[in-house]
Write an enzyme that holds these catalytic residues in place. Structure first.
Site, short mmCIF file in Angstrom:
data_model
loop_
_atom_site.label_atom_id
_atom_site.label_comp_id
_atom_site.label_asym_id
_atom_site.label_seq_id
_atom_site.Cartn_x
_atom_site.Cartn_y
_atom_site.Cartn_z
N SER A 1 0.80 -1.22 0.00
CA SER A 1 0.00 0.00 0.00
C SER A 1 0.83 1.27 0.00
CB SER A 1 -0.94 0.01 1.21
OG SER A 1 -0.20 -0.05 2.42
N ASP A 41 -3.51 8.09 7.51
CA ASP A 41 -4.31 7.19 8.31
C ASP A 41 -3.35 6.43 9.23
OD1 ASP A 41 -4.91 4.79 5.58
OD2 ASP A 41 -3.14 5.13 6.79
N HIS A 75 -0.45 4.81 6.91
CA HIS A 75 0.21 5.44 5.76
C HIS A 75 0.53 6.91 6.01
CE1 HIS A 75 -2.37 2.12 4.33
NE2 HIS A 75 -1.29 1.81 3.64
#
Length: 326
Positions: free
Chosen positions: A31, A303, A306
């Site tokens: 991610s 978040d 990340h």
């Protein structure tokens, strides 16, 4: 009058015309570098809804796990690309867009294929298969010689590991029997998959300029502090120590591979805004999350997993400046 032919590889000539420092970029990972490959997968691990992407130019979610640009976007801009490498699973990955490379990364994937299996995302092995398919498409568009030039002169960036630890080893009771077992498994995994499989496959497919990122301080991620901090608000030391151990192993393997493949280059790099900033990520970080900050540039994390665009600019600068070429 005598004419002398000046032979310049197609990839170099193309990048010179476009003002790029390299002809293409190829990105593999989780991610941290996924730009939307998970959008159409049947998985909960995706970020194609608000407020993700709210600080991008069009203020729309793209599948990036960030409020704005990823480090990989900033790196691409710094290298002179006016377009971003498309997510390979998207409709944009076709025609001339393939000439600048592609992004194969998938959130919640890892060096360990089982990590991606847990979340129904694209494993390292599948990303490699997609890369092979991409190479065939590129060859069909520009010819074998030109395709080889684009690939050999392009930069291949690999960013895995965080999901292996935080979304698999630390929460999977079948794997999590002891820190020693975790480390030994991930180290041997790195040795088998990264050193002798994945990178060797990339090399055999024509890649020559490869960058591998190290793990960040995993114990300082908001989600890690929430899940493993036992009520403390401090970074989890044992997770950071494991990350350091992993990075040392990765560095050692990288040096061995540099000696094994004499013309292979490596580069190394290294309280959330959304909601409470303690646990929200993916579907838990949404437009209804209470407490989301108004100015993400003041936060390191977007978040709980990340970094924000502001933090990634720093990461991007470090990565761009840390190239180690032979």
């Amino acid at each position: 009058m005598k004419f002398v032919a000046l032979l310049i590889p197609f990839a170099i000539l193309l990048s010179m015309v476009k003002g790029q420092l390299v002809p293409a970029m190829f990105i593999f990972g989780d991610s941290i570098v996924d730009v939307g490959n998970n959008n159409d997968l049947v998985t909960l691990i995706k970020a194609n809804f608000p407020p993700y992407g709210r600080d991008l130019a069009h203020h729309e979610p793209t599948g990036r796990f960030c409020n704005g640009k990823l480090a990989i976007d900033i790196i691409a801009e710094g290298l002179g690309f006016t377009d971003q490498q498309p997510a390979y699973m998207s409709d944009k990955a076709n025609g001339e867009m393939l000439l600048i490379g592609a992004n194969f990364a998938s959130a919640a994937s890892g060096y360990y294929n089982a990590t991606a299996t847990l979340y129904n995302t694209l494993s390292l092995s599948q990303q490699l298969e997609n890369y092979k398919e991409y190479k065939n498409k590129l060859t069909a568009i520009t010819g074998k010689s030109n395709a080889s030039s684009i690939i050999s002169n392009g930069i291949h960036l690999i960013s895995f590991g965080s999901s292996d630890f935080l979304q698999n080893y630390y929460i999977n009771p079948l794997l999590f029997t002891s820190i020693h077992l975790i480390c030994s498994q991930i180290f041997s995994l790195n040795h088998m998959i990264i050193s002798f499989s994945f990178l060797q496959n990339l090399y055999e497919l024509g890649a020559r300029r490869i960058g591998v990122t190290t793990l960040p301080p995993l114990g300082c991620l908001p989600a890690a502090i929430t899940a493993f901090g036992h009520g403390s608000n401090q970074c989890v030391a044992r997770l950071n120590n494991n990350a350091i151990s992993f990075n040392n192993k990765l560095n050692h393997r990288s040096q061995r591979l540099k000696r094994r493949f004499s013309n292979l280059s490596f580069a190394e790099v290294r309280r959330a805004c959304c909601g409470t900033g303690l646990l929200e990520t993916s579907i838990l970080c949404n437009q209804h999350s209470i407490g989301t900050c108004s100015n993400a540039s003041q936060y390191v994390f977007w978040d709980s997993f990340h970094p924000t665009e502001a933090a990634k600019k720093i990461l991007a600068t470090n990565l761009s400046n840390s190239g180690d070429s032979l």
